[in-house]
Scaffold this motif. Structure first.
Motif, PDB file in Angstrom:
ATOM      1  N   GLU A 122       0.713  -1.330   0.358  1.00 48.68           N
ATOM      2  CA  GLU A 122      -0.002  -0.122  -0.116  1.00 48.68           C
ATOM      3  C   GLU A 122       0.648   0.879  -0.108  1.00 48.68           C
ATOM      4  N   VAL A 123       0.782   2.238  -0.921  1.00 47.53           N
ATOM      5  CA  VAL A 123       1.575   3.183  -1.236  1.00 47.53           C
ATOM      6  C   VAL A 123       0.621   4.755  -0.544  1.00 47.53           C
ATOM      7  N   SER A 124       0.932   5.264   0.010  1.00 54.39           N
ATOM      8  CA  SER A 124      -0.318   6.879   0.103  1.00 54.39           C
ATOM      9  C   SER A 124       0.549   7.757  -1.151  1.00 54.39           C
ATOM     10  N   LYS A 125       1.105   7.975  -1.404  1.00 57.93           N
ATOM     11  CA  LYS A 125       0.863   8.681  -3.170  1.00 57.93           C
ATOM     12  C   LYS A 125       1.340   7.489  -4.251  1.00 57.93           C
ATOM     13  N   PRO A 126       0.145   7.089  -4.745  1.00 54.58           N
ATOM     14  CA  PRO A 126       0.255   6.052  -5.879  1.00 54.58           C
ATOM     15  C   PRO A 126       1.658   5.863  -6.971  1.00 54.58           C
ATOM     16  N   ASP A 127       1.640   7.516  -6.978  1.00 54.90           N
ATOM     17  CA  ASP A 127       2.461   8.333  -8.262  1.00 54.90           C
ATOM     18  C   ASP A 127       3.470   8.651  -7.711  1.00 54.90           C
ATOM     19  N   SER A 128       4.719   8.612  -6.712  1.00 56.25           N
ATOM     20  CA  SER A 128       5.574   9.016  -6.063  1.00 56.25           C
ATOM     21  C   SER A 128       6.380   8.127  -6.607  1.00 56.25           C
ATOM     22  N   SER A 129       7.371   9.078  -6.995  1.00 56.30           N
ATOM     23  CA  SER A 129       8.516   8.151  -7.598  1.00 56.30           C
ATOM     24  C   SER A 129       9.956   7.486  -6.824  1.00 56.30           C
ATOM     25  N   LYS A 130      10.568   7.403  -7.741  1.00 58.20           N
ATOM     26  CA  LYS A 130      11.374   6.320  -7.486  1.00 58.20           C
ATOM     27  C   LYS A 130      12.605   7.180  -6.404  1.00 58.20           C
ATOM     28  N   GLN A 131      12.830   6.506  -4.414  1.00 55.33           N
ATOM     29  CA  GLN A 131      13.513   7.508  -3.830  1.00 55.33           C
ATOM     30  C   GLN A 131      13.956   6.876  -2.655  1.00 55.33           C
ATOM     31  N   VAL A 132      14.644   6.657  -1.770  1.00 57.91           N
ATOM     32  CA  VAL A 132      15.392   6.209  -0.751  1.00 57.91           C
ATOM     33  C   VAL A 132      14.298   6.410   0.411  1.00 57.91           C
ATOM     34  N   TYR A 133      13.806   5.266   0.738  1.00 53.56           N
ATOM     35  CA  TYR A 133      13.321   5.116   2.072  1.00 53.56           C
ATOM     36  C   TYR A 133      14.158   4.336   3.143  1.00 53.56           C
ATOM     37  N   VAL A 134      13.109   4.810   4.547  1.00 56.19           N
ATOM     38  CA  VAL A 134      13.810   4.172   5.628  1.00 56.19           C
ATOM     39  C   VAL A 134      12.752   3.469   6.536  1.00 56.19           C
ATOM     40  N   ILE A 135      13.266   2.816   6.332  1.00 51.83           N
ATOM     41  CA  ILE A 135      12.446   1.934   7.858  1.00 51.83           C
ATOM     42  C   ILE A 135      12.216   2.201   9.338  1.00 51.83           C
ATOM     43  N   PRO A 136      10.857   2.536   9.951  1.00 48.39           N
ATOM     44  CA  PRO A 136      10.926   3.588  11.245  1.00 48.39           C
ATOM     45  C   PRO A 136      11.117   2.143  11.931  1.00 48.39           C
ATOM     46  N   PRO A 137      11.237   2.397  13.600  1.00 44.12           N
ATOM     47  CA  PRO A 137      10.901   2.083  14.579  1.00 44.12           C
ATOM     48  C   PRO A 137      10.286   0.843  14.493  1.00 44.12           C
ATOM     49  N   ALA A 138      10.211   0.232  14.718  1.00 47.54           N
ATOM     50  CA  ALA A 138       8.591  -1.453  15.190  1.00 47.54           C
ATOM     51  C   ALA A 138       8.380  -1.026  13.571  1.00 47.54           C
ATOM     52  N   GLY A 139       8.979  -1.320  12.485  1.00 47.19           N
ATOM     53  CA  GLY A 139       8.422  -1.238  11.244  1.00 47.19           C
ATOM     54  C   GLY A 139       8.368  -2.896  10.146  1.00 47.19           C
ATOM     55  N   VAL A 140       8.757  -3.364  11.161  1.00 46.21           N
ATOM     56  CA  VAL A 140       9.405  -4.748  10.323  1.00 46.21           C
ATOM     57  C   VAL A 140       8.551  -5.508  10.666  1.00 46.21           C
ATOM     58  N   LYS A 141       7.436  -6.252  10.270  1.00 45.12           N
ATOM     59  CA  LYS A 141       6.741  -7.331  11.022  1.00 45.12           C
ATOM     60  C   LYS A 141       6.492  -8.284  10.284  1.00 45.12           C
ATOM     61  N   LYS A 142       6.630  -9.962  11.224  1.00 42.70           N
ATOM     62  CA  LYS A 142       6.350 -11.131  10.385  1.00 42.70           C
ATOM     63  C   LYS A 142       5.360 -11.137  10.236  1.00 42.70           C
ATOM     64  N   VAL A 143       5.109 -11.889   9.044  1.00 43.03           N
ATOM     65  CA  VAL A 143       4.126 -12.757   8.356  1.00 43.03           C
ATOM     66  C   VAL A 143       3.925 -14.000   8.505  1.00 43.03           C
ATOM     67  N   GLY A 144       3.160 -14.979   9.155  1.00 40.99           N
ATOM     68  CA  GLY A 144       2.610 -16.511   9.005  1.00 40.99           C
ATOM     69  C   GLY A 144       3.452 -17.019   9.312  1.00 40.99           C
ATOM     70  N   GLY A 145       4.010 -18.129   8.862  1.00 41.83           N
ATOM     71  CA  GLY A 145       4.568 -19.346   8.561  1.00 41.83           C
ATOM     72  C   GLY A 145       5.861 -18.744   8.295  1.00 41.83           C
ATOM     73  N   ASN A 146       6.498 -20.640   7.326  1.00 46.89           N
ATOM     74  CA  ASN A 146       7.565 -20.399   6.380  1.00 46.89           C
ATOM     75  C   ASN A 146       7.326 -20.756   4.481  1.00 46.89           C
ATOM     76  N   LYS A 147       5.797 -20.525   4.646  1.00 42.90           N
ATOM     77  CA  LYS A 147       5.171 -20.939   3.064  1.00 42.90           C
ATOM     78  C   LYS A 147       4.777 -19.683   2.709  1.00 42.90           C
ATOM     79  N   THR A 148       4.442 -19.346   1.650  1.00 40.09           N
ATOM     80  CA  THR A 148       3.264 -18.283   0.700  1.00 40.09           C
ATOM     81  C   THR A 148       3.021 -18.772  -0.620  1.00 40.09           C
ATOM     82  N   VAL A 149       2.081 -18.105  -0.996  1.00 44.85           N
ATOM     83  CA  VAL A 149       1.609 -17.822  -2.118  1.00 44.85           C
ATOM     84  C   VAL A 149       2.297 -16.872  -2.935  1.00 44.85           C
ATOM     85  N   ALA A 150       2.719 -16.160  -3.777  1.00 41.31           N
ATOM     86  CA  ALA A 150       3.178 -14.995  -4.055  1.00 41.31           C
ATOM     87  C   ALA A 150       2.310 -14.912  -5.387  1.00 41.31           C
TER      88      ALA A 150
END
Length: 320
Positions: free
Chosen positions: A211-239
């Protein structure tokens, strides 16, 4: 590719308009996955009427947008990667590697920590064409061996650029799976739901898209904030990766072992992103010349390789 009358559009209005309560893709989703919200990557492709109401008839267009493949590189026209980087048996060209050298197209799992800075362009890879009901998608030919029939059914000229794009997608869908992988090209939302629930052995699933707040945003540098990484599900996914086609087609594959994350990012222009990340912990069966290995300077099967999902792709995981 913009015919005045399209076979697909006529069939769509007849099939969906006649039995919307039974045959709409969204009704099937809610029946099978009552506790799973439809992510925006898919809800944008649900059939709508002229007033924008989901669930009514819709004339499906047959235009294929300019963003065929994965658009990467500098903002603007960019570089079109004709070989989808999420198909792991293909080797990258020197041009593709050079043009992506400064981007986080692929990265290492150890980089998923607060404070990490990544240069990314969160762009759609295809236009948001609509899903067809499964009854209609199954009626239409979908095979490279029947390409003339495919083009005729879609009213597409055999020597057009759109015909070449359609043919390439059909060939991608027919590539053999790599070791330990199940794959399926979903030509309907119902087909995607069935493949994902069968592959993960559950109906208690998460379906996630970036999900992108500005869908027309350009290529740029992004920073991961504190508590910004959340694990999802187990060890198997469908992409499920969006493919360029006149109606919604997704290349879905299930591999193990994998890890999935939702990562918060803040861009230099204030764009906020909730990005879906897939990390592949076993890359031993990938092509040694795959772009990921060339960019990261690692060998197949040595370290987990991760990538963000574009905003029109979807990851499925068990809701644990």
């Amino acid at each position: 590719m913009a015919p005045s009358i399209c076979t697909v559009a006529i069939l769509m209005m007849v099939v969906v308009g006649a039995s919307a309560a039974v045959l709409t893709p969204q009704n099937y989703w809610h029946a099978v996955l009552p506790n799973t919200p439809i992510p925006s990557a898919l809800s944008r492709r649900l059939p709508k009427d002229d007033q924008g109401n989901v669930g009514s008839s819709q004339a499906v267009g047959v235009t294929v947008g300019p963003g065929v493949g994965v658009t990467v590189g500098t903002p603007g026209p960019g570089v079109v990667v004709n070989v989808n980087p999420f198909l792991y048996q293909y080797a990258a060209t020197e041009t593709q590697v050079h043009d992506n050298a400064g981007s986080a197209l692929f990265f290492l799992e150890k980089d998923l920590v607060p404070g990490s800075r990544m240069t990314v362009h969160f762009a759609k890879t295809t236009t948001d064409v609509a899903f067809l009901p499964r009854s209609m998608a199954n009626f239409l030919p979908f095979s490279s061996s029947k390409l003339p029939d495919v083009l005729s059914s879609l009213n597409v000229g055999s020597n057009s650029k759109e015909a070449a794009i359609i043919g390439k997608t059909l060939h991608r869908c027919e590539e053999p799976a790599v070791a330990g992988e199940r794959r399926h090209c979903a030509t309907s939302l119902e087909s995607m739901v069935d493949f994902s629930t069968a592959s993960l052995g559950s109906r208690d699933l998460l379906a996630l898209s970036t999900e992108v707040s500005k869908p027309d945003s350009s290529k740029q540098v992004y920073v991961i904030p504190p508590a910004g990484v959340k694990k999802v599900g187990g060890n198997k996914t469908v992409a499920c990766h969006a493919e360029p086609y006149p109606y919604a087609v997704y290349y879905c594959h299930a591999t193990r072992p994998t890890k999935s994350y939702v990562v918060s990012l803040t861009g230099t222009d204030g764009t906020n992103v909730e990005a879906v990340v897939v990390c592949h912990t076993d890359t031993s069966s990938w092509n040694p010349r795959h772009i990921a290995f060339q960019l990261l300077k690692v060998n197949p099967g040595t370290v987990p390789v991760c990538h963000f999902l574009p905003s029109d792709h979807v990851v499925w995981a068990r809701d644990v």
